[in-house]
Design an enzyme around this catalytic site. Structure first.
Site, PDB file in Angstrom:
ATOM      1  N   HIS A 165      -0.790 -11.565   4.704  1.00  0.00           N
ATOM      2  CA  HIS A 165      -1.628 -11.198   3.555  1.00  0.00           C
ATOM      3  C   HIS A 165      -1.603 -12.387   2.591  1.00  0.00           C
ATOM      4  O   HIS A 165      -0.845 -12.433   1.636  1.00  0.00           O
ATOM      5  CB  HIS A 165      -1.112  -9.931   2.866  1.00  0.00           C
ATOM      6  CG  HIS A 165      -1.779  -9.714   1.530  1.00  0.00           C
ATOM      7  ND1 HIS A 165      -3.090  -9.377   1.406  1.00  0.00           N
ATOM      8  CD2 HIS A 165      -1.313  -9.833   0.271  1.00  0.00           C
ATOM      9  CE1 HIS A 165      -3.414  -9.296   0.123  1.00  0.00           C
ATOM     10  NE2 HIS A 165      -2.348  -9.572  -0.582  1.00  0.00           N
ATOM     11  N   ASP A 224      -7.305  -5.976   2.616  1.00  0.00           N
ATOM     12  CA  ASP A 224      -8.094  -7.028   3.277  1.00  0.00           C
ATOM     13  C   ASP A 224      -9.034  -6.403   4.306  1.00  0.00           C
ATOM     14  O   ASP A 224     -10.196  -6.792   4.430  1.00  0.00           O
ATOM     15  CB  ASP A 224      -7.154  -8.036   3.951  1.00  0.00           C
ATOM     16  CG  ASP A 224      -6.090  -8.528   2.987  1.00  0.00           C
ATOM     17  OD1 ASP A 224      -6.462  -9.105   1.966  1.00  0.00           O
ATOM     18  OD2 ASP A 224      -4.888  -8.309   3.243  1.00  0.00           O
TER      19      ASP A 224
HETATM   20  P1  NAX Z   1       2.042  -5.527 -12.514  1.00  0.00           P
HETATM   21  O1  NAX Z   1       2.657  -6.775 -13.049  1.00  0.00           O
HETATM   22  O2  NAX Z   1       1.000  -4.815 -13.284  1.00  0.00           O
HETATM   23  O3  NAX Z   1       3.208  -4.468 -12.237  1.00  0.00           O
HETATM   24  C1  NAX Z   1       4.373  -4.779 -11.559  1.00  0.00           C
HETATM   25  C2  NAX Z   1       5.432  -3.806 -12.034  1.00  0.00           C
HETATM   26  O4  NAX Z   1       6.575  -3.994 -11.214  1.00  0.00           O
HETATM   27  C3  NAX Z   1       5.869  -4.029 -13.476  1.00  0.00           C
HETATM   28  O5  NAX Z   1       5.800  -2.787 -14.177  1.00  0.00           O
HETATM   29  C4  NAX Z   1       7.307  -4.528 -13.340  1.00  0.00           C
HETATM   30  O6  NAX Z   1       8.127  -4.098 -14.411  1.00  0.00           O
HETATM   31  C5  NAX Z   1       7.707  -3.875 -12.020  1.00  0.00           C
HETATM   32  N1  NAX Z   1       8.851  -4.509 -11.350  1.00  0.00           N
HETATM   33  C6  NAX Z   1       9.156  -5.828 -11.277  1.00  0.00           C
HETATM   34  N2  NAX Z   1      10.299  -6.000 -10.606  1.00  0.00           N
HETATM   35  C7  NAX Z   1      10.715  -4.769 -10.215  1.00  0.00           C
HETATM   36  C8  NAX Z   1      11.855  -4.300  -9.517  1.00  0.00           C
HETATM   37  N3  NAX Z   1      12.806  -5.151  -9.084  1.00  0.00           N
HETATM   38  N4  NAX Z   1      11.968  -2.978  -9.294  1.00  0.00           N
HETATM   39  C9  NAX Z   1      11.045  -2.112  -9.758  1.00  0.00           C
HETATM   40  N5  NAX Z   1       9.950  -2.500 -10.461  1.00  0.00           N
HETATM   41  C10 NAX Z   1       9.796  -3.810 -10.679  1.00  0.00           C
HETATM   42  O7  NAX Z   1       1.535  -5.897 -11.052  1.00  0.00           O
HETATM   43  P2  NAX Z   1       0.459  -5.126 -10.127  1.00  0.00           P
HETATM   44  O8  NAX Z   1      -0.891  -5.600 -10.467  1.00  0.00           O
HETATM   45  O9  NAX Z   1       0.760  -3.666 -10.182  1.00  0.00           O
HETATM   46  O10 NAX Z   1       0.803  -5.746  -8.693  1.00  0.00           O
HETATM   47  C11 NAX Z   1       2.013  -5.481  -8.039  1.00  0.00           C
HETATM   48  C12 NAX Z   1       2.170  -6.358  -6.818  1.00  0.00           C
HETATM   49  O11 NAX Z   1       1.143  -6.100  -5.865  1.00  0.00           O
HETATM   50  C13 NAX Z   1       2.103  -7.856  -7.095  1.00  0.00           C
HETATM   51  O12 NAX Z   1       3.146  -8.499  -6.388  1.00  0.00           O
HETATM   52  C14 NAX Z   1       0.762  -8.257  -6.515  1.00  0.00           C
HETATM   53  O13 NAX Z   1       0.738  -9.615  -6.128  1.00  0.00           O
HETATM   54  C15 NAX Z   1       0.681  -7.326  -5.333  1.00  0.00           C
HETATM   55  N6  NAX Z   1      -0.641  -7.121  -4.721  1.00  0.00           N
HETATM   56  C16 NAX Z   1      -0.686  -6.977  -3.383  1.00  0.00           C
HETATM   57  C17 NAX Z   1      -1.865  -6.720  -2.701  1.00  0.00           C
HETATM   58  C18 NAX Z   1      -1.892  -6.549  -1.220  1.00  0.00           C
HETATM   59  O14 NAX Z   1      -2.985  -6.397  -0.680  1.00  0.00           O
HETATM   60  N7  NAX Z   1      -0.775  -6.558  -0.488  1.00  0.00           N
HETATM   61  C19 NAX Z   1      -3.146  -6.646  -3.435  1.00  0.00           C
HETATM   62  C20 NAX Z   1      -2.999  -6.377  -4.891  1.00  0.00           C
HETATM   63  C21 NAX Z   1      -1.831  -7.075  -5.549  1.00  0.00           C
HETATM   64  O15 NAX Z   1      -2.204  -8.388  -5.845  1.00  0.00           O
END
Ligand code: NAX
Length: 327
Positions: free
Chosen positions: A187, A159
């Site tokens: 966030h 952000d």
């Molecule tokens: P993806 O869905 O591409 O990848 C998430 C991965 O996490 C998957 O491979 C899944 O198998 C794995 N996973 C799920 N539960 C798990 C657990 N208990 N232990 C280990 N791995 C686990 O998502 P992606 O685009 O990489 O985003 C990840 C997260 O970042 C989401 O929650 C998203 O909302 C968040 N974000 C946060 C941002 C921020 O500024 N704070 C910005 C970007 C993003 O939106």
């Protein structure tokens, strides 16, 4: 050779993981003199894809990459971790209520906090990226009573970087000309990007932009940028999120540049009226490996109302996870 630093990345097979791991392994997280060992934590269904990413990491022959291990058990994944990037989270799916989302993430971040408490290194630093990031960080922190609370942080650096870029574009300046911008609060769409202390090439930003641009353009553009990226790209921000995670940890470990500050969600000490213990975004500087909240800033009425609204949302989220018995 220096002892490698253990970096645990959860959600390693996801899209942010894919954008993040190569940069960590190339030395951009901790510096060009620091070897790293990667510990990739996934759910069982994600392990095979993580193995593929590990093969590609090997194929880069990064001189600083001292090893890669893959886990589907948090206890093992956080063993000896010096830095933990908690990226994997449960996304909100259609029809899911906020309580369901918080509960599902409590089921992830509670056990991960316990695993960090049990086995991480004494100098562990945790950055939560997975949403709802601030409250997920709070859940993990509350499950790690033996780790100093200040070691748990959540990411608002994306952000912050988005706000820098928007202000630079509006004023025709370079991003490097901008200093002292702040993201306050959660966030989420309630976050408050604050330019009232910002300078552009040494000049007060408020002399260069007007209040109506702030209210009707800048603040909503920054707060809704994630949705705009999804709309355009058909997928959520990944490389920019990974970049922000690198910036956050790099600054935390190596210190922020002299003079200016940045934004990070850290445990509140009560500064600026943010209830103690909440993980909320503040203007921060990093020094000697620790975040410090920039003190003494004047907060005008407009900013006060915006900060209060975002903090109220964090209080609601905290009370909801308390009510669910997650903390
Ligand atoms: P993806 O869905 O591409 O990848 C998430 C991965 O996490 C998957 O491979 C899944 O198998 C794995 N996973 C799920 N539960 C798990 C657990 N208990 N232990 C280990 N791995 C686990 O998502 P992606 O685009 O990489 O985003 C990840 C997260 O970042 C989401 O929650 C998203 O909302 C968040 N974000 C946060 C941002 C921020 O500024 N704070 C910005 C970007 C993003 O939106």
């Amino acid at each position: 050779m220096t002892t490698p630093v253990n970096v645990t990345v959860t959600g390693a097979a996801g899209q942010i993981g894919y954008a993040l791991l190569f940069r960590i392994a190339s030395g951009q997280l901790l510096g060009a003199d620091t070897p790293v060992k990667l510990r990739l934590l996934e759910i069982p269904q994600g392990v095979k894809a993580a193995e593929g990413t590990a093969m590609e990491l090997e194929d880069c022959a990064f001189p600083l990459l001292a090893g890669i291990d893959i886990f589907d058990d948090p206890k093992a994944g956080f063993e000896g971790a010096n830095v933990a990037l908690l990226v994997g989270a449960r996304p909100r799916t259609k029809g899911m209520e906020r309580g369901d989302l918080l509960e599902a993430n409590g089921g992830i971040f509670g056990p991960q906090g316990e695993a960090i408490n049990a086995g991480a290194a004494d100098d562990i630093r945790v950055l939560v990226v997975g949403n709802p990031a601030n409250t997920n960080a709070l859940i993990a922190q509350q499950h790690a009573p033996d780790v100093p609370a200040e070691r748990f942080t959540a990411m608002t650096r994306l952000d912050h970087n988005r706000a820098l870029s928007q202000l630079a574009a509006k004023t025709g300046a370079a991003v490097s000309d901008i200093a002292d911008l702040t993201i306050w609060g959660n966030h989420s769409a309630t976050q408050y990007p604050d330019v009232f202390h910002a300078t552009v090439a040494g000049k007060a930003a408020t002399e260069l932009v007007d209040q109506s641009w702030l209210e009707s353009d800048f603040i909503p553009t920054v707060a809704k940028r994630g949705a705009a990226i999804i709309e355009a790209r058909g997928a959520s921000s990944a490389a920019s999120a990974a970049n922000a995670a690198i910036d956050h940890v790099h600054d935390w470990v190596n210190g922020t540049a002299d003079g200016s500050w940045t934004s990070a969600a850290i445990v509140s000490d009560g500064s600026y009226g943010v209830p103690e213990g909440l993980i909320s975004s503040f203007p921060v500087r990093a020094k000697d490996g620790k975040w410090e909240i920039v003190q003494g800033l004047e907060v005008n009425d407009f900013s006060r109302a915006k900060i209060d609204a975002s903090v109220a949302e964090l209080v609601e989220e905290r009370d909801a996870v308390k009510g669910l018995g997650l903390i």
